[in-house]
Design an enzyme around this catalytic site. Structure first.
Site, PDB file in Angstrom:
ATOM      1  N   LYS A   1       0.836  -1.200   0.000  1.00  0.00           N
ATOM      2  CA  LYS A   1       0.000   0.000   0.000  1.00  0.00           C
ATOM      3  C   LYS A   1       0.872   1.252   0.000  1.00  0.00           C
ATOM      4  CE  LYS A   1      -1.985   2.577   3.121  1.00  0.00           C
ATOM      5  NZ  LYS A   1      -1.864   3.890   2.442  1.00  0.00           N
TER       6      LYS A   1
ATOM      7  N   GLY B   1       6.980   4.631   8.340  1.00  0.00           N
ATOM      8  CA  GLY B   1       6.101   5.785   8.547  1.00  0.00           C
ATOM      9  C   GLY B   1       6.279   6.336   9.940  1.00  0.00           C
ATOM     10  N   SER B   2       5.199   6.890  10.479  1.00  0.00           N
ATOM     11  CA  SER B   2       5.302   7.567  11.777  1.00  0.00           C
ATOM     12  C   SER B   2       5.421   6.561  12.922  1.00  0.00           C
ATOM     13  CB  SER B   2       4.086   8.460  11.992  1.00  0.00           C
ATOM     14  OG  SER B   2       2.920   7.667  12.002  1.00  0.00           O
ATOM     15  N   THR B   3       6.077   6.994  13.987  1.00  0.00           N
ATOM     16  CA  THR B   3       6.236   6.145  15.166  1.00  0.00           C
ATOM     17  C   THR B   3       4.864   5.813  15.756  1.00  0.00           C
ATOM     18  OG1 THR B   3       8.414   7.055  15.579  1.00  0.00           O
ATOM     19  CG2 THR B   3       7.310   6.066  17.463  1.00  0.00           C
ATOM     20  N   GLU B   4       3.954   6.786  15.686  1.00  0.00           N
ATOM     21  CA  GLU B   4       2.619   6.572  16.248  1.00  0.00           C
ATOM     22  C   GLU B   4       1.912   5.387  15.566  1.00  0.00           C
ATOM     23  OE1 GLU B   4       0.213   9.946  15.456  1.00  0.00           O
ATOM     24  OE2 GLU B   4      -1.561   9.027  16.372  1.00  0.00           O
TER      25      GLU B   4
ATOM     26  N   GLY C   1       3.346   3.079  13.719  1.00  0.00           N
ATOM     27  CA  GLY C   1       4.171   1.890  13.947  1.00  0.00           C
ATOM     28  C   GLY C   1       3.800   1.202  15.256  1.00  0.00           C
TER      29      GLY C   1
ATOM     30  N   GLU D   1      10.184   0.720  10.350  1.00  0.00           N
ATOM     31  CA  GLU D   1      11.178   1.776  10.139  1.00  0.00           C
ATOM     32  C   GLU D   1      10.447   3.080  10.387  1.00  0.00           C
ATOM     33  OE1 GLU D   1      13.026   4.564   9.041  1.00  0.00           O
ATOM     34  OE2 GLU D   1      12.874   3.964   6.948  1.00  0.00           O
TER      35      GLU D   1
ATOM     36  N   CYS E   1      13.400  10.453   7.188  1.00  0.00           N
ATOM     37  CA  CYS E   1      13.439   9.941   8.566  1.00  0.00           C
ATOM     38  C   CYS E   1      14.846  10.052   9.152  1.00  0.00           C
ATOM     39  CB  CYS E   1      12.952   8.506   8.605  1.00  0.00           C
ATOM     40  SG  CYS E   1      13.703   7.495   7.338  1.00  0.00           S
TER      41      CYS E   1
ATOM     42  N   GLU F   1      10.293  15.122  15.809  1.00  0.00           N
ATOM     43  CA  GLU F   1      10.605  15.113  14.387  1.00  0.00           C
ATOM     44  C   GLU F   1       9.841  16.257  13.707  1.00  0.00           C
ATOM     45  OE1 GLU F   1       9.221  11.520  12.459  1.00  0.00           O
ATOM     46  OE2 GLU F   1      11.167  11.315  11.491  1.00  0.00           O
TER      47      GLU F   1
HETATM   48  P1  NAI Z   1       1.708   7.791   8.659  1.00  0.00           P
HETATM   49  O1  NAI Z   1       2.512   6.919   9.543  1.00  0.00           O
HETATM   50  O2  NAI Z   1       0.281   8.066   9.035  1.00  0.00           O
HETATM   51  O3  NAI Z   1       1.671   7.183   7.172  1.00  0.00           O
HETATM   52  C1  NAI Z   1       2.544   6.209   6.656  1.00  0.00           C
HETATM   53  C2  NAI Z   1       1.769   5.132   5.935  1.00  0.00           C
HETATM   54  O4  NAI Z   1       0.955   4.416   6.870  1.00  0.00           O
HETATM   55  C3  NAI Z   1       0.786   5.639   4.881  1.00  0.00           C
HETATM   56  O5  NAI Z   1       0.761   4.722   3.802  1.00  0.00           O
HETATM   57  C4  NAI Z   1      -0.540   5.618   5.616  1.00  0.00           C
HETATM   58  O6  NAI Z   1      -1.659   5.512   4.760  1.00  0.00           O
HETATM   59  C5  NAI Z   1      -0.398   4.377   6.463  1.00  0.00           C
HETATM   60  N1  NAI Z   1      -1.242   4.335   7.658  1.00  0.00           N
HETATM   61  C6  NAI Z   1      -1.768   5.383   8.358  1.00  0.00           C
HETATM   62  N2  NAI Z   1      -2.463   4.938   9.418  1.00  0.00           N
HETATM   63  C7  NAI Z   1      -2.389   3.582   9.397  1.00  0.00           C
HETATM   64  C8  NAI Z   1      -2.897   2.545  10.238  1.00  0.00           C
HETATM   65  N3  NAI Z   1      -3.612   2.826  11.322  1.00  0.00           N
HETATM   66  N4  NAI Z   1      -2.614   1.268   9.925  1.00  0.00           N
HETATM   67  C9  NAI Z   1      -1.855   0.975   8.850  1.00  0.00           C
HETATM   68  N5  NAI Z   1      -1.366   1.890   8.018  1.00  0.00           N
HETATM   69  C10 NAI Z   1      -1.606   3.194   8.284  1.00  0.00           C
HETATM   70  O7  NAI Z   1       2.501   9.145   8.481  1.00  0.00           O
HETATM   71  P2  NAI Z   1       1.927  10.594   8.052  1.00  0.00           P
HETATM   72  O8  NAI Z   1       0.672  10.918   8.786  1.00  0.00           O
HETATM   73  O9  NAI Z   1       1.891  10.646   6.585  1.00  0.00           O
HETATM   74  O10 NAI Z   1       3.093  11.539   8.601  1.00  0.00           O
HETATM   75  C11 NAI Z   1       3.104  11.943   9.953  1.00  0.00           C
HETATM   76  C12 NAI Z   1       4.504  12.047  10.475  1.00  0.00           C
HETATM   77  O11 NAI Z   1       5.139  10.775  10.451  1.00  0.00           O
HETATM   78  C13 NAI Z   1       5.427  12.922   9.655  1.00  0.00           C
HETATM   79  O12 NAI Z   1       5.273  14.262   9.995  1.00  0.00           O
HETATM   80  C14 NAI Z   1       6.772  12.376  10.035  1.00  0.00           C
HETATM   81  O13 NAI Z   1       7.191  12.953  11.258  1.00  0.00           O
HETATM   82  C15 NAI Z   1       6.515  10.898  10.229  1.00  0.00           C
HETATM   83  N6  NAI Z   1       6.861  10.103   9.018  1.00  0.00           N
HETATM   84  C16 NAI Z   1       7.984   9.359   9.028  1.00  0.00           C
HETATM   85  C17 NAI Z   1       8.367   8.675   7.887  1.00  0.00           C
HETATM   86  C18 NAI Z   1       9.607   7.877   7.838  1.00  0.00           C
HETATM   87  O14 NAI Z   1      10.213   7.778   6.774  1.00  0.00           O
HETATM   88  N7  NAI Z   1      10.012   7.233   8.911  1.00  0.00           N
HETATM   89  C19 NAI Z   1       7.591   8.758   6.649  1.00  0.00           C
HETATM   90  C20 NAI Z   1       6.370   9.494   6.770  1.00  0.00           C
HETATM   91  C21 NAI Z   1       6.048  10.155   7.908  1.00  0.00           C
END
Ligand code: NAI
Ligand code: MG
Length: 511
Positions: A216, A268-271, A273, A290, A324, A421
């Site tokens: 996804k 993605g986000s720690t939250e 994760g 990650e 990240c 972050e």
């Molecule tokens: P996010 O963690 O919500 O999104 C990442 C992925 O997870 C997207 O594909 C999203 O659709 C999916 N996702 C969202 N909620 C989910 C759930 N409950 N279960 C499974 N999949 C889910 O990140 P977001 O809201 O785009 O960004 C928020 C913050 O996260 C950013 O400001 C940044 O600080 C951090 N981040 C870190 C990344 C990294 O490379 N480690 C990448 C993106 C964001």
């Protein structure tokens, strides 16, 4: 109807009078005037057509979603809608997992490694052939400068497929004394900051080991993943080996919950994760995460300063800081503090912000409005808590999501900007006196993804790398990636490694 991307219209003449340059600082001594005013050099994007609607990719075919719902993907530099993307619900995810299971059982896990490798090589070569188009699409949909998508993302995407293609027929030599077996169906959820690169990091090792995939992409950047699906068709990858379901968090959660998934990989986000780790607790699903980071760049007095400033600039402003492993905290040894600030102040004025399709652009658009608001709110909190903001005043386009490169001084460890972050082009600068103080302060955060050390002394580098609690440490360089090197974090930055041999291990059971 076909929607054509029209980069020439990205900015009105009124919004940015001469070109997309930074307006010089008021300080006359630092005013470079028109010397830096390059002529616009937009990448050709007219030859690439974005179809008005993107369906799900399940069982080797593009199919409409069960819900019948679509959502727009926009160009964050113009706010113009580019296309409509299908929103997959739990029933679509179920079809994708079933297609992946069938492909796993009937074809992919039975294929000899050398045959799987041939498909991966073929995919890598097609990616190279279409690299320019993919880079343009990545830039239009995500906002990153074309020189990054063209010169960093795409070469690395192809390199990951080539690298893991090479492992497919050598798996039995990868882990001496142990035989690797595939895990089954891998559910992979990726973010928007490196859309194609994250897809490559996840798909290539999974396929090399004999797993099948349900991937996804992030909801703001799905176009290139679906273009990759067309490349899989062109490469005649057997149906169902890779399935791509688009949608927001709910679609991701349906993948996480699905009982047919054997392995989950999330970036993605720690939250989110943490939510995923909690959701699969007590199941047999294997997990790699990650997550975020708040990397420290540690700059010693004996470092080659100009080289260090370039590395620090690249470390924080690459991809608008939406990385990240971005070097978002700078620790400067006290004796050189004022020189470093002067050099940083000078250097950020020469960064060019604007049209991401322009080959001269250094800083493109922030990926989405919520991300821009998050950056603004955190920077405001820094100012409210007593930090001082240095930001080049410049003309920004009226439309789109922009944040001019900036750094904060007077930051203390108690400030949010020293711990959270920001995920934007904002550096938090602090000072230190001794190497002990440097690594203690660098480690004093919940994250542990990456770090950088800048010094002329090899002994200091070796001392620090053993003390820093970070998965990736660069010395006298920053943000260098290679498919053969493992990448991943400690503590709240996640667990498991991607890349290299370690990245293979994440997709195998070893007997
Ligand atoms: P996010 O963690 O919500 O999104 C990442 C992925 O997870 C997207 O594909 C999203 O659709 C999916 N996702 C969202 N909620 C989910 C759930 N409950 N279960 C499974 N999949 C889910 O990140 P977001 O809201 O785009 O960004 C928020 C913050 O996260 C950013 O400001 C940044 O600080 C951090 N981040 C870190 C990344 C990294 O490379 N480690 C990448 C993106 C964001
Ligand atoms: Mg988009």
């Amino acid at each position: 109807m076909k929607i054509k991307a029209k980069p020439a219209r990205i900015f009105s003449k009124r919004a940015v009078p001469s070109s997309n340059t930074i307006v010089p600082l008021k300080d006359r001594r630092l005013n470079f005037g028109n010397k830096w005013d390059f002529a616009p050099a937009p990448e050709d994007s007219k030859s690439y057509v974005i179809s008005p609607r993107h369906e799900l990719f399940i069982g080797g075919k593009f199919a409409a979603p069960n819900s019948g719902k679509y959502f727009p993907s926009i160009n964050p530099a113009t706010e113009q809608p580019l296309t409509m993307i299908a929103s997959a619900n739990a029933a679509d995810v179920d079809s994708a997992v079933k297609a992946a299971r069938k492909a796993y059982e009937t074809v992919w896990s039975k294929l000899p490694g050398r045959e799987r490798g041939k498909y991966l090589y073929r995919i890598a070569r097609i990616i190279q052939e279409k690299a320019r188009e993919l880079a343009v699409l990545e830039t239009i949909d995500g906002g990153k400068p074309i020189k990054e998508s063209r010169d960093v993302d795409l070469p690395l995407v192809a390199a990951h497929f080539f690298y893991y293609a090479g492992w497919a027929d050598k798996l039995k030599y990868a882990f001496p004394g142990k035989l690797p077996h595939p895990l089954g169906v891998a559910g992979q959820i990726i973010p928007w900051n490196f859309p194609l690169l994250m897809a490559a990091w996840k798909i290539a090792p999974a396929l090399a080991c004999g797993n099948t995939v349900v991937l996804k992409p992030a909801e703001t950047t799905s176009i290139t993943a679906l273009r990759l699906a067309q490349i899989f068709q062109e490469a005649e990858l057997p149906e169902g080996v890779v399935n791509i379901v688009t949608g927001a968090g709910e679609t991701g959660a349906a993948i996480v919950r699905h009982p047919g998934i054997n392995k989950l990989a999330f970036t993605g986000s720690t939250e989110v994760g943490k939510q995923i780790a909690a959701a699969i607790a007590g199941t047999q699903k294997k997990l790699t995460l990650e997550l975020g980071g708040k990397a420290a760049n540690i700059l010693f007095e004996d470092a080659p300063l100009d080289q260090a400033i370039e590395g620090i600039i690249n470390g924080i402003y690459f991809n608008q800081g939406q990385v990240c492993c971005a070097g978002s905290r700078l620790f400067v040894q006290e004796g050189i503090y004022s020189t470093v600030i002067k050099k940083l102040r000078h250097r950020i004025q020469t960064l060019r912000i604007g049209n991401p399709l322009d080959k001269n652009t250094d800083i493109g658009a922030i990926n989405s409005r919520p991300q821009l608001e998050k950056i603004r709110a955190l920077v405001q909190s820094g100012i409210a808590e007593g930090a001082e903001l240095t930001q080049t005043p410049c003309a920004l386009p009226e439309k789109g999501y922009w944040f001019a490169p900036a750094f904060l001084t007077g930051v203390t460890h108690a400030h949010r900007v020293a711990n959270e972050e920001i995920f934007g082009p904002v550096l938090s600068v602090m000072t230190f006196r001794t190497p002990e103080e440097a690594f203690e302060r660098a480690n004093n955060i919940p994250y542990g993804l990456s770090a950088g050390v800048w010094t002329d002394k090899g002994s200091k580098i070796f001392k620090l790398v053993h003390k820093l609690r970070a998965g990736v440490i660069w010395a006298n360089t920053y943000n260098k990636f290679d498919p053969t090197s493992p990448f991943g974090g400690y503590r709240e930055s996640g667990f498991g490694r991607e890349g290299g041999l370690q990245g293979l291990a994440a997709y195998c059971r070893l007997d």
